[in-house]
Motif scaffolding. Sequence first.
Motif, mmCIF file in Angstrom:
data_model
loop_
_atom_site.group_PDB
_atom_site.id
_atom_site.type_symbol
_atom_site.label_atom_id
_atom_site.label_comp_id
_atom_site.label_asym_id
_atom_site.label_seq_id
_atom_site.Cartn_x
_atom_site.Cartn_y
_atom_site.Cartn_z
ATOM 1 N N PHE A 36 8.127 -6.035 9.281
ATOM 2 C CA PHE A 36 8.550 -4.651 9.215
ATOM 3 C C PHE A 36 9.953 -4.420 8.650
ATOM 4 C CE2 PHE A 36 9.519 -5.714 13.553
ATOM 5 C CZ PHE A 36 10.499 -4.883 14.027
ATOM 6 N N HIS B 28 10.925 7.678 8.260
ATOM 7 C CA HIS B 28 9.713 8.497 8.308
ATOM 8 C C HIS B 28 9.851 9.612 9.336
ATOM 9 C CE1 HIS B 28 6.653 6.388 5.722
ATOM 10 N NE2 HIS B 28 7.682 5.581 5.669
ATOM 11 N N TYR C 134 0.435 5.747 -0.221
ATOM 12 C CA TYR C 134 -0.184 6.988 -0.647
ATOM 13 C C TYR C 134 0.941 8.000 -0.813
ATOM 14 C CZ TYR C 134 -1.088 7.139 4.507
ATOM 15 O OH TYR C 134 -1.047 7.026 5.864
ATOM 16 N N ASP D 161 -5.935 0.314 7.687
ATOM 17 C CA ASP D 161 -5.653 1.333 8.695
ATOM 18 C C ASP D 161 -4.885 2.520 8.123
ATOM 19 O OD1 ASP D 161 -6.732 -0.433 10.497
ATOM 20 O OD2 ASP D 161 -4.811 -1.087 11.301
ATOM 21 N N HIS E 40 0.822 -1.185 0.000
ATOM 22 C CA HIS E 40 0.000 0.000 0.000
ATOM 23 C C HIS E 40 0.873 1.258 0.000
ATOM 24 C CE1 HIS E 40 -2.663 3.119 1.323
ATOM 25 N NE2 HIS E 40 -3.685 2.306 1.242
ATOM 26 N N THR F 205 3.083 9.775 0.474
ATOM 27 C CA THR F 205 4.430 9.767 1.047
ATOM 28 C C THR F 205 4.922 8.381 1.436
ATOM 29 O OG1 THR F 205 3.440 10.119 3.204
ATOM 30 C CG2 THR F 205 4.122 12.078 1.975
ATOM 31 N N GLY F 206 4.259 7.348 0.997
ATOM 32 C CA GLY F 206 4.658 6.023 1.437
ATOM 33 C C GLY F 206 4.158 5.762 2.838
ATOM 34 N N ARG F 207 4.347 4.538 3.274
ATOM 35 C CA ARG F 207 3.841 4.171 4.595
ATOM 36 C C ARG F 207 4.953 3.567 5.439
ATOM 37 N NH1 ARG F 207 -1.988 3.212 4.955
ATOM 38 N NH2 ARG F 207 -1.570 1.687 6.567
ATOM 39 N N LEU F 208 4.910 3.841 6.733
ATOM 40 C CA LEU F 208 5.848 3.216 7.655
ATOM 41 C C LEU F 208 5.412 1.777 7.910
ATOM 42 C CD1 LEU F 208 8.198 3.376 9.634
ATOM 43 C CD2 LEU F 208 6.689 4.449 11.286
ATOM 44 N N ASN F 209 4.104 1.584 7.975
ATOM 45 C CA ASN F 209 3.519 0.244 8.076
ATOM 46 C C ASN F 209 4.037 -0.538 9.271
ATOM 47 O OD1 ASN F 209 1.848 -1.837 7.358
ATOM 48 N ND2 ASN F 209 2.971 -2.415 5.522
ATOM 49 N N LEU F 210 3.851 0.011 10.459
ATOM 50 C CA LEU F 210 4.241 -0.677 11.684
ATOM 51 C C LEU F 210 3.443 -1.975 11.820
ATOM 52 C CD1 LEU F 210 4.509 2.403 14.077
ATOM 53 C CD2 LEU F 210 6.390 1.044 13.155
ATOM 54 N N PRO F 211 3.969 -2.908 12.587
ATOM 55 C CA PRO F 211 3.312 -4.225 12.658
ATOM 56 C C PRO F 211 1.864 -4.188 13.131
ATOM 57 C CG PRO F 211 5.502 -4.318 13.632
ATOM 58 C CD PRO F 211 5.233 -2.871 13.311
ATOM 59 N N PHE F 212 1.536 -3.251 14.009
ATOM 60 C CA PHE F 212 0.161 -3.255 14.549
ATOM 61 C C PHE F 212 -0.819 -2.585 13.599
ATOM 62 C CE2 PHE F 212 2.237 0.488 16.490
ATOM 63 C CZ PHE F 212 1.358 1.505 16.150
ATOM 64 N N VAL F 213 -0.346 -2.114 12.475
ATOM 65 C CA VAL F 213 -1.198 -1.421 11.516
ATOM 66 C C VAL F 213 -1.608 -2.366 10.390
ATOM 67 C CG1 VAL F 213 -1.154 0.384 9.740
ATOM 68 C CG2 VAL F 213 -0.225 0.849 12.014
ATOM 69 N N GLY F 214 -2.875 -2.360 10.043
ATOM 70 C CA GLY F 214 -3.309 -3.045 8.834
ATOM 71 C C GLY F 214 -3.937 -4.408 9.029
ATOM 72 N N ASP G 234 -1.827 5.007 8.385
ATOM 73 C CA ASP G 234 -0.460 4.738 8.802
ATOM 74 C C ASP G 234 -0.132 5.535 10.072
ATOM 75 O OD1 ASP G 234 1.771 3.162 8.060
ATOM 76 O OD2 ASP G 234 2.882 4.994 7.634
#
Lengths: 318, 318, 318, 318, 318, 318
Positions: free
Chosen positions: A70, F165, A6, C97, A4, A8-17, C99
Amino acid sequence: MSSHGYETGRLNLPFVGIATFGKYPYQPDWDKIEADVAVLGAPFDFGTQFRAGARFGPRSIREASTLFSFGHGGAYDHEDDITYLPAETTRIVDLGDADIVHTDTAQSHANIEFGVRKILKAGAIPVVLGGDHSVNIPCINAFSEDEPVHLVQIDAHLDFVDERHGVRSGHGNPMRRAAEKDYVTGLTQIGIRNVSSTAREGYEAARSMGSDILSVRQFRKLGVEAVLDRIPAGKRYYVTIDIDGFDPSIAPGTGTPSHGGFTYYEGLELLDGLTKRGSVVGVDLVEVAPDYDHAGCTTTLAAQLLLNFIGRILHHRT
Amino acid sequence: MSSHGYETGRLNLPFVGIATFGKYPYQPDWDKIEADVAVLGAPFDFGTQFRAGARFGPRSIREASTLFSFGHGGAYDHEDDITYLPAETTRIVDLGDADIVHTDTAQSHANIEFGVRKILKAGAIPVVLGGDHSVNIPCINAFSEDEPVHLVQIDAHLDFVDERHGVRSGHGNPMRRAAEKDYVTGLTQIGIRNVSSTAREGYEAARSMGSDILSVRQFRKLGVEAVLDRIPAGKRYYVTIDIDGFDPSIAPGTGTPSHGGFTYYEGLELLDGLTKRGSVVGVDLVEVAPDYDHAGCTTTLAAQLLLNFIGRILHHRT
Amino acid sequence: MSSHGYETGRLNLPFVGIATFGKYPYQPDWDKIEADVAVLGAPFDFGTQFRAGARFGPRSIREASTLFSFGHGGAYDHEDDITYLPAETTRIVDLGDADIVHTDTAQSHANIEFGVRKILKAGAIPVVLGGDHSVNIPCINAFSEDEPVHLVQIDAHLDFVDERHGVRSGHGNPMRRAAEKDYVTGLTQIGIRNVSSTAREGYEAARSMGSDILSVRQFRKLGVEAVLDRIPAGKRYYVTIDIDGFDPSIAPGTGTPSHGGFTYYEGLELLDGLTKRGSVVGVDLVEVAPDYDHAGCTTTLAAQLLLNFIGRILHHRT
Amino acid sequence: MSSHGYETGRLNLPFVGIATFGKYPYQPDWDKIEADVAVLGAPFDFGTQFRAGARFGPRSIREASTLFSFGHGGAYDHEDDITYLPAETTRIVDLGDADIVHTDTAQSHANIEFGVRKILKAGAIPVVLGGDHSVNIPCINAFSEDEPVHLVQIDAHLDFVDERHGVRSGHGNPMRRAAEKDYVTGLTQIGIRNVSSTAREGYEAARSMGSDILSVRQFRKLGVEAVLDRIPAGKRYYVTIDIDGFDPSIAPGTGTPSHGGFTYYEGLELLDGLTKRGSVVGVDLVEVAPDYDHAGCTTTLAAQLLLNFIGRILHHRT
Amino acid sequence: MSSHGYETGRLNLPFVGIATFGKYPYQPDWDKIEADVAVLGAPFDFGTQFRAGARFGPRSIREASTLFSFGHGGAYDHEDDITYLPAETTRIVDLGDADIVHTDTAQSHANIEFGVRKILKAGAIPVVLGGDHSVNIPCINAFSEDEPVHLVQIDAHLDFVDERHGVRSGHGNPMRRAAEKDYVTGLTQIGIRNVSSTAREGYEAARSMGSDILSVRQFRKLGVEAVLDRIPAGKRYYVTIDIDGFDPSIAPGTGTPSHGGFTYYEGLELLDGLTKRGSVVGVDLVEVAPDYDHAGCTTTLAAQLLLNFIGRILHHRT
Amino acid sequence: MSSHGYETGRLNLPFVGIATFGKYPYQPDWDKIEADVAVLGAPFDFGTQFRAGARFGPRSIREASTLFSFGHGGAYDHEDDITYLPAETTRIVDLGDADIVHTDTAQSHANIEFGVRKILKAGAIPVVLGGDHSVNIPCINAFSEDEPVHLVQIDAHLDFVDERHGVRSGHGNPMRRAAEKDYVTGLTQIGIRNVSSTAREGYEAARSMGSDILSVRQFRKLGVEAVLDRIPAGKRYYVTIDIDGFDPSIAPGTGTPSHGGFTYYEGLELLDGLTKRGSVVGVDLVEVAPDYDHAGCTTTLAAQLLLNFIGRILHHRT
């Protein structure tokens, strides 16, 4: 699902998504599997003889696996100095779960077999998340039209009961069912220890049907290299991992815990060695019951082990 | 088992001793049932559609019930000014559990039916501890040679599914199965609320097959007396209590919790009223899943409710 | 994701499959939202003043929501005699979610606002799963280019702190931030009780800025109809539900529990009434912290409430 | 301990700092008590007849009480429009705990009595945190040289056993012991319900010794005002709160839970009424067992109730 | 209780049936003990100095032991190639629990001693389930009229305190009490580590009274054979197992955990060696506190260890 | 706080009394630190990337540490034959916690730095209880005016991310931040294993900035003595202990568990060796998250390790 982006890109931490296995893409259309590894959940637990709850194994392992998503650039292992699962070339998909029909063991097993056959037909390696150990039965069934396999089991229990009170497809029976197949050329059963559901006759039958049985203490005395040497080299391996092969201290979340099991590195080094010794063509990891895993140790173990195993399978295959 | 004595008698605190139901005697020989009430465990949970674990219901209810065994002189209720369950005349036995065969719903159900028939043959009132709600099916089956019964259900769910994907004996089917019996003269289904596994057609079918359906809010608007008035008077009642009929705040330990359920006294007053309105000839209490009951509220509720109910059944019958 | 089908269709029990909200389809591409309702997770909890853990709120609510996905034909409510969420016409998507960037409140909030704006632009109703109550701030921000809204809050706490030690975007501030917007025409704050982080001045400020404040006991004295009458009719409502507005007995899994809260039906009837009184144009449900929710009561409450609310919003709108 | 300050002052969030009761100052020197209220822990639980663990009651209540310390300007209650516990004038100290000697009930009780006597001598109101209900015995003993008191008990159980197997100082005996004192002029026992350790004779004895006994349902039928009217007006009240007087849904963390108990507001309104009806001269709150309180509901209830009660005692006294 | 049979026999899965130790028969009449091994519960925990809850040790160990009852044909150990506990010749009974009197240590201990004396008089080997370690005191007392014994202790703590604040019978005192007996010929204390309740003088006293003290690390350096060699050969051994001798990773459910403890096989091999070196004439296993054992690891360890130990005692004795 | 005395002295069992670290005196006035060791809590956890909850680390470690306060005469270690922490000469104080400001990482870190500077100015050794690993950043900052230090880290993760980030002060960054300081002369990073947040470049950067990195398996192959030899001798050491350096079997209560970690004695022997090899001038122990520590293993480990470490620091320094 980790791709995924948008602005600026995503950090995508483990608890997200959304929790798919390793945050890899979800593919609900099983006729469109384009991957090297396809993960399938088999949330069936009517085959258990003590604590139930392995039906939540797939969901809980997926959730724990997000912790290991991650490293976007892949999973760098400083001891091996290898980056496993490099983002660019890794093709893993999560198929969701086989459909389970309560009260109906035969239909539930058939649905699991259906899914594994779809994966094999697509040329991917199936990684099945149990469920109880009986889900290994349909998994092995699905290989009936493939080249023969050697079965490697990590487990506390021999699971070699033929039949008891009419039960032939419970979680105490899968290795017996596998040994009966002509396309299963042999079994290596590792970690077997203590009192088990299998009586002396079961052990004799297993050995007579081509099984090599090793306890945890025997494994330790031999060392991992010598154990690997007992497994036929250059073969196609199907690996079935009962989480209770590991010690209750790191795998409390399981139905029939048995003290005196493997440590994490004993398991990892055995699996690592297999990926170098031949071809791993199928995997199941079973008996994770999250209701007994309050701190998430067991699901973390399952996820950590599978992602490391898959990384090594993909890295070492030619 | 509360009658043990050595030289000086025993205080017999609740945490002391083997956990039979209410610390009443264990009778493993089902051909020697001499009692007014016989308790039978039915630890079957392959019929569940969400969380499993009701297989540990009987054991956990027995354990909780020991808290209510410490009035040796019986259970004095100061509001009613009655001593229920007076030690001298109370004849209750615990039969242990029906045998369960993993993977095999039909055989497990048959074993439960076998036990209930033994109890009925002995002239005792069966009190069955589930297990999931599908265990009600063999319980009702066992009454096939008895006088007709009116079925009173406390539950969040209608459980009136006819068949889905071939399943006719899961925990969503028992009331439909009961309604099909000619010796079940009617059903009163109380506490039914919210989204359920039963679609609109199920409600219509239930009503057409003789069912009176009331939600918790409808119950509250009517009041317990008016609800009792809707139940045919002077009949033989079979009472099936799904613990999820009660609110999740007091019954979190269950497989499919549904918010907005009954309080303890709403349940007790309904049951108390039934004992005065006719004859309670059979009871089951199902869906207690102790893995989700960390503080023991649910098992305490089940035990407290059953002992109060049994006390009133024995006190008010003539 | 519930539409999966192979040869024979799927039973699709709640414990089976990837956990999206209500098992509705996952839409990772936020430029392709085609739905009436879009669910967005906001797993941010650095705004909490006591227990953290609301970052796992979205994931845990999704998981619990699978229990309420098994009426394929929609959710039949026998009290209303309405089938909510009929499968054919219901268009709900789960966007995953926003980010979150650890240590960075401003960026995390900006990412949430970004997502809500995408939903609004697509013409869908945003349903945001928190996270702590500070996530309401970016949600309200995202409405800056829409028609004005009236804000309805269910909560134990007033959350009307202006600034303390420089903090203006914590979970004690959102209602103050909202009241400052010119497109927020008024606030109705319901369930406010006991000692709170807001001092007397905060209450005075709230009232002076257009807020109507009601405690649980005041709500009960008035009755739900009279409470609804105090909310301007025919307006666009944004509804923010802090799960701690409900009683700790049914919502233990939250950061700052406060005894004496709402029952399930009090909440449902209020929400039901709103859907008939005007247009609900946005919803957030916050402060679910699953680490304190061992039996899943709180996540079940959140999921049950949201699915019932969404069903009513879609049914009653014209 | 909330007065700590460095250059810029402190926000002092609840999770920050040493856990004394309400974050009020710790006074280890019991000869220097200068306060209106002095809190003393009595971590004794050898008097329990079922689950132990109340020894951790004081520590866990202190920890929960930190949640209610974050209104530095006092505790504003918008329903009463009163700021209780204003920082400037509130003098509360935490004395730590009485010393407990394992295996030795008599010495442990003596140490509790010693502490309460120190508080009384200093002219402060003792608020004792149990421990099991037997700690009420030394508390009442400590009043032997004071003016007479009327005892008000909130509890599920009558606790009026005289002696059983030689036990006279267990948690089933305190009200009997209190009734024997000539300086206890009467008892009001509220919340008593269900099967209890006390037999019919105990109830008769209690009534004959001056006790007024009310169940939860009787309390509800009368209403709080009528209940207050039954308590002699203008007296000195000693209030003993067994947390199991409250419902298990909000107080699961206790040794002998009993369904059908009080809600939070029923308890609060009774206590609030007492502070206006006479002088509260001593308080104990007992039977909080945090091992059964996984979400902290019970300790939160205990802390919330005590701080509200203390606030009202100090506000309404003349 | 495993011998139950109806028409077709029983599968008797572990979760089925009344929980006696190993599902062996319950014998409530202590004058009719006909067995080689008699199991007695001693649910006493007023002797603990930190966490209580060992009173539920016997009940929880019984429950866990049902997992190890499903080898009807006995317990086949493939490493030893021995079938322990063959169904035909194994005579084990469960006597239930000694009566415990709250607040009264002396009487509770006397009741435990009474039970052990009954077992010894019947010629059976007592296996006592604690309860805290103080229950070892009455157990040793009960051997006063038997031949002398050598005491082997597995424990993290020396438990050699003479007296402190008058306490001589708490869980820190039993080894001192034992050493004072003339029929205790020596002690071997294994696993002792870290900070303990015993000061330097205690160690000196222990050594001067005939004790051999080994830490876990000393045990590991020596190896199990060398450790066994330090224990006088051919003697009568009384073995007391404090579960905290084992590592908290496998035995979290205990009152005073101490990191750095034994693994399962270290314990088993020591016990196995003892059964070959002399006669084990009594056993207690103490300090299991199930409230801290959420996954059942500790109770499983206790049950697994005891059943393996008993099997070896019976197999190797002549 | 252990020195409290009334007429007869106190037994002061671990469960009794206010929970300061080791029951040492609380010193709220940071300008009056007179001690050799000063304990400071840093309950900050907004820097976490997976599970939060480390904000309750300080409070929970204090609570667990009370178990190790009951050797009034100091902590006698029979393996070393040394009494550590002798009561007469040990000067340890607990300063409470640094103030934390929700949503504000920079201010919270500044407050921690403020506290550590106060300790250093007073000439005491700071022992900081985290909080997540980002709290190490302000701790190291506080040493800017002191003599240079060598940093020794026990951890599963390298924590050497520069920026991602925009985040430079999260729990994945502290070792990078430390390595940038000119007064940090080198790093020894021990226990690093498996997939981590740090990519290959991070390892290269670490090595180029003076870091020596060892995995658990490398540590084991070398042995503790050889590992100590790699650490510059005679230096001032700052030791940072991430509890996830230890195995999840003994440290489940942490945010990002990683299987394959250290045992207790591996950690203790390394720390013990450090105290003999140079001067330990600062310590932090981080990432204890009690919400995932249901049996208290992790907090017990933290407390046991710190008290043993402090005892050795004080004993071996000259």
